[in-house]
Enzyme design. Structure first.
Site, PDB file in Angstrom:
ATOM      1  N   SER A 267      -0.032 -14.618  18.729  1.00  0.00           N
ATOM      2  CA  SER A 267      -1.452 -14.820  18.504  1.00  0.00           C
ATOM      3  C   SER A 267      -1.836 -14.635  17.031  1.00  0.00           C
ATOM      4  O   SER A 267      -1.219 -15.234  16.164  1.00  0.00           O
ATOM      5  CB  SER A 267      -2.226 -13.894  19.431  1.00  0.00           C
ATOM      6  OG  SER A 267      -3.460 -14.456  19.723  1.00  0.00           O
ATOM      7  N   HIS A 408      -2.039 -16.884  27.704  1.00  0.00           N
ATOM      8  CA  HIS A 408      -1.845 -16.384  26.344  1.00  0.00           C
ATOM      9  C   HIS A 408      -1.187 -15.004  26.416  1.00  0.00           C
ATOM     10  O   HIS A 408      -1.843 -14.017  26.775  1.00  0.00           O
ATOM     11  CB  HIS A 408      -3.250 -16.283  25.732  1.00  0.00           C
ATOM     12  CG  HIS A 408      -3.284 -15.908  24.301  1.00  0.00           C
ATOM     13  ND1 HIS A 408      -2.872 -16.746  23.300  1.00  0.00           N
ATOM     14  CD2 HIS A 408      -3.694 -14.764  23.688  1.00  0.00           C
ATOM     15  CE1 HIS A 408      -3.039 -16.161  22.135  1.00  0.00           C
ATOM     16  NE2 HIS A 408      -3.540 -14.951  22.340  1.00  0.00           N
TER      17      HIS A 408
HETATM   18  C1  GCU Z   1      -8.824 -14.683  19.361  1.00  0.00           C
HETATM   19  C2  GCU Z   1      -8.775 -15.637  18.191  1.00  0.00           C
HETATM   20  C3  GCU Z   1      -7.403 -16.303  18.049  1.00  0.00           C
HETATM   21  C4  GCU Z   1      -6.319 -15.259  18.045  1.00  0.00           C
HETATM   22  C5  GCU Z   1      -6.452 -14.345  19.250  1.00  0.00           C
HETATM   23  C6  GCU Z   1      -5.503 -13.151  19.254  1.00  0.00           C
HETATM   24  O1  GCU Z   1      -8.765 -15.402  20.551  1.00  0.00           O
HETATM   25  O2  GCU Z   1      -9.804 -16.578  18.353  1.00  0.00           O
HETATM   26  O3  GCU Z   1      -7.331 -17.055  16.862  1.00  0.00           O
HETATM   27  O4  GCU Z   1      -5.055 -15.863  17.991  1.00  0.00           O
HETATM   28  O5  GCU Z   1      -7.756 -13.786  19.271  1.00  0.00           O
HETATM   29  O6  GCU Z   1      -5.002 -12.744  18.248  1.00  0.00           O
HETATM   30  O7  GCU Z   1      -5.346 -12.586  20.343  1.00  0.00           O
END
Ligand code: GCU
Length: 440
Positions: A267, A408
């Protein structure tokens, strides 16, 4: 402290609203993606086409590096001159005797009360040393990555369990091992890899004014009074810089084969791993897990998270110049396929998840695909497919890719692919030695 607490509260509130309340504003339908074109990594600014490795290295690579530094992530710092490493502990009996756990305090200015980070390092026991390693920053404190009561509890800026807001505090022991499923430390040990991690909040707590409490202030002349230039580094820059400092330590540890270290992140920390892999060519392999916007996904597709959205909710992640592209991605002269291309000829793996639409799986695949011409220039095979592969069907040689079932996250399935990818590229079979020994 109160101020920072509320600053983070604001960020969090905006963040929570992201995928839910305002979801309708974002594009999740392929038909609604506006026309866009993917920049050609081999087309130099003067319009000439790069057709050999030498010109890539001497002309086009520096040109792209400069663009990513000035327009997206900001300028990186070098290695601090007075940095010291103190090995605080080395316990050969951790994880049921299967690993040696070391904790290493890195003092960036060589002084104990200055800016610092604590490395947690696991090294598999009973294998011929040195062994290759994976390095990644963790989200919630070193003590969360494994079920190991010997890991020091973080006493940095961490989220509290009640409302998820960030405060300076010592973590409670109930948090031990809560992120273990994302790190698969036991799998790594059994496959013969060392694993090093640092809590990202050691480098900079993740909220708008968090830099005042982290290394960006400590490394600036004016400390917390600093005004950042539009091309100065953001939080992703300093987190990536921290990964390079972990590698500095690993180079000094005789148990680690520092020529075979892979950098990994999930992420926002996947964006960080990519930038670390680009800026520090000592990383032999780079893995982006569900990194999305500002990571592996193409910005110009505007699918899921957009540049405007990321810069509004997380204004501290990128450099000031990146905000010029809020709702204006078409003006970017670069895109993330070129970021991935900057890793060539080193192997890179991009992973998506079916339900992680916010991170634009197709945009991640296309960026990996359009990095391929640079690998071809080096005589290397990239993804080896033209279209997105089926779910749970990993592909690729020097550019790996998979889209897995689910959300995710980082799952054991992902780690299986990453370790296999590293085994192939490092020509390593530490796991086999382990199995052979276990059979004796
Ligand atoms: C949010 C953000 C993303 C990121 C994510 C994370 O959703 O919008 O860009 O990758 O957090 O780090 O969990």
């Amino acid at each position: 402290m109160k101020q920072c607490f509320f600053a983070f509260a604001g960020t969090l509130a905006a963040c929570l609203s992201a995928s839910c309340i305002f979801a309708a504003e974002f594009i999740y339908d392929e038909e609604k993606v506006p026309p866009y074109s993917i920049p050609d990594a081999l087309l130099a600014a003067d319009g000439s086409k790069v057709s050999d490795v030498q010109t890539w290295r001497s002309k086009r690579r520096p040109e792209l590096m400069n663009l990513f530094e000035t327009e997206v992530y900001g300028k990186m710092r070098g290695k601090p001159e007075k940095m010291t490493f103190d090995v605080l502990s080395a316990d050969k009996t951790s994880l049921g005797g299967r690993a040696t756990r070391k904790e290493i305090m890195v003092n960036f200015a060589g002084i104990k009360d200055g800016s610092k980070m604590l490395i947690l390092l696991y090294i598999p026991n009973g294998l011929k040393k040195p062994v290759p390693a994976f390095v990644g920053l963790n989200f919630k404190g070193n003590h969360t990555v494994a079920n190991d009561p010997g890991i020091t509890l973080a006493d940095q800026w961490i989220k509290n369990n009640r409302d998820g807001l960030m405060q300076r505090q010592r973590a409670g022991s109930e948090a031990r091992g809560t992120q273990a499923s994302q790190w698969c430390v036991e799998m790594l040990m059994s496959r013969g890899y060392a694993f090093a991690t640092v809590y990202y909040g050691d480098l900079e707590p993740d909220f708008d004014e968090g830099w005042k409490h982290g290394s960006r202030a400590a490394l600036s002349k004016d400390g917390a009074k600093t005004q950042f230039a539009a091309d100065d580094w953001g939080a992703i820059g300093v987190w990536s810089w921290g990964l390079s400092r972990v590698l500095d330590y690993l180079e000094s540890d005789p148990d680690i084969d520092s020529k075979h270290v892979g950098v990994i992140g999930h992420s926002r920390l996947g964006k960080t791993a990519l930038w670390a892999g680009v800026t520090d060519e000592r990383f032999a392999l780079v893995i982006s897990n569900n990194s999305g916007c500002g990571g592996a996904a193409l910005s110009k597709r505007i699918f899921g998270e957009t540049v405007g959205r990321i810069n509004t909710v997380f204004p501290h992640w990128f450099c000031g110049n990146f905000k010029k592209y809020n709702e204006n991605e078409k003006d970017l002269t670069i895109d993330q396929n070129e970021l991935i291309a900057l890793i060539a000829p080193r192997p890179v793996y991009v992973a998506s998840a079916v339900e992680d639409k916010w991170a634009d799986p197709k945009g991640e695949f296309l960026a990996a695909k359009h990095a391929e011409p640079v690998y071809t220039l080096f005589g290397l095979e990239g993804l080896c497919v033209d279209d997105m592969p089926g779910v749970d069907k990993p592909v690729g040689k020097f550019i790996g890719y998979h889209i897995r079932t689910g959300k995710h996250d980082v799952l054991p399935y992902d780690w299986e692919q990453y370790i296999g990818f590293a085994d192939r590229h490092f020509n390593y079979s530490g796991g086999l030695c382990w199995k052979a020994r276990a059979l004796k």
